[in-house]
Design a protein around this motif. Structure first.
Motif, mmCIF file in Angstrom:
data_model
loop_
_atom_site.group_PDB
_atom_site.id
_atom_site.type_symbol
_atom_site.label_atom_id
_atom_site.label_comp_id
_atom_site.label_asym_id
_atom_site.label_seq_id
_atom_site.Cartn_x
_atom_site.Cartn_y
_atom_site.Cartn_z
ATOM 1 N N THR A 6 0.845 -1.185 0.000
ATOM 2 C CA THR A 6 0.000 0.000 0.000
ATOM 3 C C THR A 6 0.879 1.233 0.000
ATOM 4 O O THR A 6 1.967 1.227 0.556
ATOM 5 C CB THR A 6 -0.915 0.000 1.230
ATOM 6 N N ALA A 7 0.393 2.254 -0.622
ATOM 7 C CA ALA A 7 1.147 3.496 -0.688
ATOM 8 C C ALA A 7 0.177 4.663 -0.796
ATOM 9 O O ALA A 7 -0.909 4.533 -1.337
ATOM 10 C CB ALA A 7 2.086 3.488 -1.879
ATOM 11 N N VAL A 8 0.601 5.772 -0.271
ATOM 12 C CA VAL A 8 -0.189 6.992 -0.349
ATOM 13 C C VAL A 8 0.438 7.884 -1.412
ATOM 14 O O VAL A 8 1.652 7.928 -1.557
ATOM 15 C CB VAL A 8 -0.256 7.690 1.026
ATOM 16 N N GLU A 9 -0.406 8.571 -2.155
ATOM 17 C CA GLU A 9 0.063 9.522 -3.177
ATOM 18 C C GLU A 9 -0.722 10.807 -3.047
ATOM 19 O O GLU A 9 -1.937 10.752 -2.908
ATOM 20 C CB GLU A 9 -0.135 8.954 -4.581
ATOM 21 N N PRO A 10 -0.126 11.956 -3.068
ATOM 22 C CA PRO A 10 1.309 12.189 -2.956
ATOM 23 C C PRO A 10 1.766 11.906 -1.525
ATOM 24 O O PRO A 10 0.937 11.787 -0.627
ATOM 25 C CB PRO A 10 1.436 13.674 -3.291
ATOM 26 N N THR A 11 3.048 11.829 -1.313
ATOM 27 C CA THR A 11 3.542 11.603 0.040
ATOM 28 C C THR A 11 3.737 12.921 0.780
ATOM 29 O O THR A 11 3.737 12.948 2.000
ATOM 30 C CB THR A 11 4.861 10.820 0.038
ATOM 31 N N THR A 12 3.886 14.015 0.045
ATOM 32 C CA THR A 12 4.076 15.335 0.639
ATOM 33 C C THR A 12 3.152 16.334 -0.035
ATOM 34 O O THR A 12 2.997 16.315 -1.260
ATOM 35 C CB THR A 12 5.539 15.802 0.491
ATOM 36 N N THR A 41 3.408 15.461 5.502
ATOM 37 C CA THR A 41 4.041 14.270 4.943
ATOM 38 C C THR A 41 3.287 13.051 5.452
ATOM 39 O O THR A 41 3.155 12.870 6.667
ATOM 40 C CB THR A 41 5.521 14.190 5.348
ATOM 41 N N THR A 82 2.401 8.780 5.413
ATOM 42 C CA THR A 82 2.863 7.421 5.165
ATOM 43 C C THR A 82 1.703 6.473 5.459
ATOM 44 O O THR A 82 0.763 6.833 6.169
ATOM 45 C CB THR A 82 4.067 7.042 6.052
ATOM 46 N N GLN A 83 1.788 5.277 4.924
ATOM 47 C CA GLN A 83 0.729 4.293 5.099
ATOM 48 C C GLN A 83 1.323 2.907 5.283
ATOM 49 O O GLN A 83 2.295 2.548 4.627
ATOM 50 C CB GLN A 83 -0.198 4.305 3.877
ATOM 51 N N SER A 112 -9.591 9.471 0.014
ATOM 52 C CA SER A 112 -8.988 10.715 -0.437
ATOM 53 C C SER A 112 -9.145 11.714 0.706
ATOM 54 O O SER A 112 -10.274 12.059 1.079
ATOM 55 C CB SER A 112 -9.700 11.219 -1.699
ATOM 56 N N PHE A 128 -4.358 13.581 -0.247
ATOM 57 C CA PHE A 128 -3.690 12.297 -0.082
ATOM 58 C C PHE A 128 -4.673 11.200 -0.481
ATOM 59 O O PHE A 128 -5.797 11.180 -0.018
ATOM 60 C CB PHE A 128 -3.259 12.065 1.380
#
Length: 154
Positions: A28-34, A52, A54-55, A124, A152
């Motif tokens: 899993t990933a979050v976009e954007p991270t920043t 910033t 994270t997931q 989101s 995010f």
């Protein structure tokens, strides 16, 4: 004959391992991270903020640093209690909370986090307000701009 059995066994183990990788859940990933945005904190000031994210599965964290609030005196580590409220999928809300911060010298910008929250795939989230409490004094900041480059997405 032994070599043939060894080769067949190795091939079967390799196929099983590759099959397990193919069936493993995607990371899993979050976009954007920043992301950046602006906050208005009434008489405490206004300024930009950097968030910033994270997931890790359904657990997510957000670290936040903002020039909207400058500490009038030195703050020791882990002395700020923070709640970040985010708009969730355009209608509901999600909250990320925490009591972690680095030591902050007098006159420096406030940083807080990690703030912890729970997310679901496809959520989101866009920051709408931040409340910090230091020595019993509560400061609430409201977003005055959307997050850039965007919300995010988890």
């Amino acid at each position: 004959m032994k070599h043939r059995r060894l080769g067949t066994g190795t091939a079967l183990l390799t196929a099983a391992a590759l099959g397990s990788l193919a069936l493993a859940p995607a990371a899993t990933a979050v976009e954007p991270t920043t992301a950046t945005m602006s906050f208005e904190c009434s008489s405490f000031g206004s300024g930009t903020a950097t968030l910033t994210a994270t997931q890790d599965g359904t657990a997510a964290t957000i670290n936040l640093s903002t020039s909207a609030i400058k500490s009038p005196f030195p703050l020791s580590a882990n002395s700020i209690s923070s709640t970040l409220t985010l708009t969730k999928n355009g209608s509901g809300t999600a909250t990320f909370t925490g009591s972690a911060n680095p030591a902050i010298p007098a006159g420096a910008t406030v940083s807080t986090g990690p703030l912890n929250g729970t997310v679901a795939a496809g959520d989101s989230l866009e920051a709408e307000s931040l409340t910090i409490v230091v020595f019993g004094i509560s400061v609430t900041c409201s977003a005055t701009s959307p997050q850039a480059p965007g919300p995010f997405v988890f």
